[in-house]
Design a protein around this motif. Structure first.
Motif, PDB file in Angstrom:
ATOM      1  N   GLN A   1       0.815   0.804 -11.725  1.00  0.00           N
ATOM      2  CA  GLN A   1       1.115  -0.480 -11.087  1.00  0.00           C
ATOM      3  C   GLN A   1      -0.159  -1.289 -10.907  1.00  0.00           C
ATOM      4  OE1 GLN A   1       2.994  -0.383  -7.182  1.00  0.00           O
ATOM      5  NE2 GLN A   1       3.991  -2.358  -7.558  1.00  0.00           N
TER       6      GLN A   1
ATOM      7  N   LEU B   1       1.583   5.787  -9.626  1.00  0.00           N
ATOM      8  CA  LEU B   1       2.679   6.265  -8.800  1.00  0.00           C
ATOM      9  C   LEU B   1       3.405   7.396  -9.503  1.00  0.00           C
ATOM     10  CD1 LEU B   1       4.145   2.789  -7.802  1.00  0.00           C
ATOM     11  CD2 LEU B   1       3.012   4.357  -6.243  1.00  0.00           C
TER      12      LEU B   1
ATOM     13  N   GLY C   1       0.780  -1.222   0.000  1.00  0.00           N
ATOM     14  CA  GLY C   1       0.000   0.000   0.000  1.00  0.00           C
ATOM     15  C   GLY C   1       0.821   1.287   0.000  1.00  0.00           C
ATOM     16  N   ARG C   2       2.094   1.167  -0.162  1.00  0.00           N
ATOM     17  CA  ARG C   2       2.970   2.340  -0.127  1.00  0.00           C
ATOM     18  C   ARG C   2       3.737   2.485  -1.437  1.00  0.00           C
ATOM     19  NH1 ARG C   2       3.906   4.207   4.995  1.00  0.00           N
ATOM     20  NH2 ARG C   2       4.435   6.107   3.860  1.00  0.00           N
ATOM     21  N   GLY C   3       4.412   3.618  -1.573  1.00  0.00           N
ATOM     22  CA  GLY C   3       5.275   3.810  -2.724  1.00  0.00           C
ATOM     23  C   GLY C   3       6.586   3.064  -2.562  1.00  0.00           C
ATOM     24  N   LEU C   4       7.405   3.115  -3.587  1.00  0.00           N
ATOM     25  CA  LEU C   4       8.696   2.436  -3.542  1.00  0.00           C
ATOM     26  C   LEU C   4       9.717   3.295  -2.808  1.00  0.00           C
ATOM     27  CD1 LEU C   4       7.159   1.199  -6.071  1.00  0.00           C
ATOM     28  CD2 LEU C   4       9.431   0.533  -6.854  1.00  0.00           C
TER      29      LEU C   4
ATOM     30  N   ARG D   1      -5.702  10.157  -2.688  1.00  0.00           N
ATOM     31  CA  ARG D   1      -5.112   8.872  -2.335  1.00  0.00           C
ATOM     32  C   ARG D   1      -5.924   7.730  -2.951  1.00  0.00           C
ATOM     33  NH1 ARG D   1      -1.946   5.528  -1.376  1.00  0.00           N
ATOM     34  NH2 ARG D   1      -1.128   4.814   0.628  1.00  0.00           N
TER      35      ARG D   1
ATOM     36  N   ASP E   1       3.044   7.802  -2.402  1.00  0.00           N
ATOM     37  CA  ASP E   1       2.331   6.580  -2.034  1.00  0.00           C
ATOM     38  C   ASP E   1       1.288   6.174  -3.067  1.00  0.00           C
ATOM     39  OD1 ASP E   1       2.438   7.169   1.558  1.00  0.00           O
ATOM     40  OD2 ASP E   1       3.762   6.015   0.232  1.00  0.00           O
TER      41      ASP E   1
ATOM     42  N   ARG F   1      -4.800   5.202  -5.808  1.00  0.00           N
ATOM     43  CA  ARG F   1      -5.464   3.956  -6.213  1.00  0.00           C
ATOM     44  C   ARG F   1      -6.732   4.321  -6.954  1.00  0.00           C
ATOM     45  NH1 ARG F   1      -4.990  -1.275  -4.931  1.00  0.00           N
ATOM     46  NH2 ARG F   1      -3.491  -0.799  -3.304  1.00  0.00           N
TER      47      ARG F   1
END
Lengths: 110, 113
Positions: free
Chosen positions: B37, B91, A40-43, B9, B106, B109
């Motif tokens: 992604q 992203l 659920g997070r970025g890289l 978000r 983050d 979605r």
């Protein structure tokens, strides 16, 4: 394609053990980068190794690069539960464009 | 210092609607990247900017996708006439210069119903 391909797809280990994952790619590169992603997070960037380097260390991380075999490895020593994440390699060209693979999902159990 | 910020978000839209996703990069970062992604996959490159110039948009899936960075800072990814296959996490990343490590937000979605 310059896309990195990680192996294995999944890895399950116990705390304190070492974790090794590999990356292969197909074209010449300027550098190769490793990233971590928690659910659920970025890289998060871990380490960058340039094409003229063979090995690099950062804390508990050790990365190797073999340009003749077009492969890289990431070793995490003395793993912790907090290392549970997906790990991605990304071959980079001189423009900074990264092509990620599907990643290695690492689970570290206490 | 703030990291890369993305908004919203979460975004739910009906098929056919237009959506706009925002990215605020780290201040002073010249390069900005967008990735898509899918669940269980790695990020797929969409496009990137050097300041306000879009240098590569080869990863954009169709002409329904459009990205801009008019003043070389904030960037917006717009998807027109959304389709179910557009559902993914989008992203954004920025770097000080091309070839430097990328700092990721983050993500947004996006779910298309």
């Amino acid at each position: 394609s310059q896309q990195g391909e990680e192996d294995p797809q999944a890895l399950s280990i116990q705390e304190g053990e070492n974790a090794t994952m590999n990356c292969s790619y197909k074209t010449s590169i300027n550098n190769l980068q490793w990233y971590r992603q928690n659910s659920g997070r970025g890289l998060v960037h871990l380490i960058l190794i340039r094409s003229n380097e063979r090995e690099k260390h950062s804390g508990r991380l050790r990365v190797t690069l073999d340009t003749s075999k077009k492969s890289s490895s990431l070793l995490i020593t003395a793993s912790r539960a907090a290392d549970t994440a997906s790990y991605f390699c990304a071959p980079g060209d001189s423009w900074g464009k990264l092509q990620f693979g599907a990643g290695t999902q690492v689970v570290v159990t206490p | 210092g703030a990291g890369v910020s993305q908004s919203p978000r979460y975004k739910v839209a009906k098929r056919g609607q237009d959506v706009a996703l925002r990215c605020d990069p780290i201040s002073g970062h010249v390069s900005l990247f967008w990735y898509q992604q899918a669940l269980g996959q790695g990020p797929e490159f969409l496009t990137y900017f050097q300041n306000e110039a879009q240098l590569d948009k080869s990863g954009l899936p169709s002409d329904r996708f459009f990205a801009e960075r008019p003043e070389g800072s904030v960037s917006t990814l717009k998807i027109q006439r959304t389709q179910q296959e557009d559902s993914a996490v989008y992203l954004c990343a920025s770097s000080l210069e091309l070839g430097q490590p990328q700092h990721f937000g983050d993500g947004t979605r996006l779910s298309i119903l």
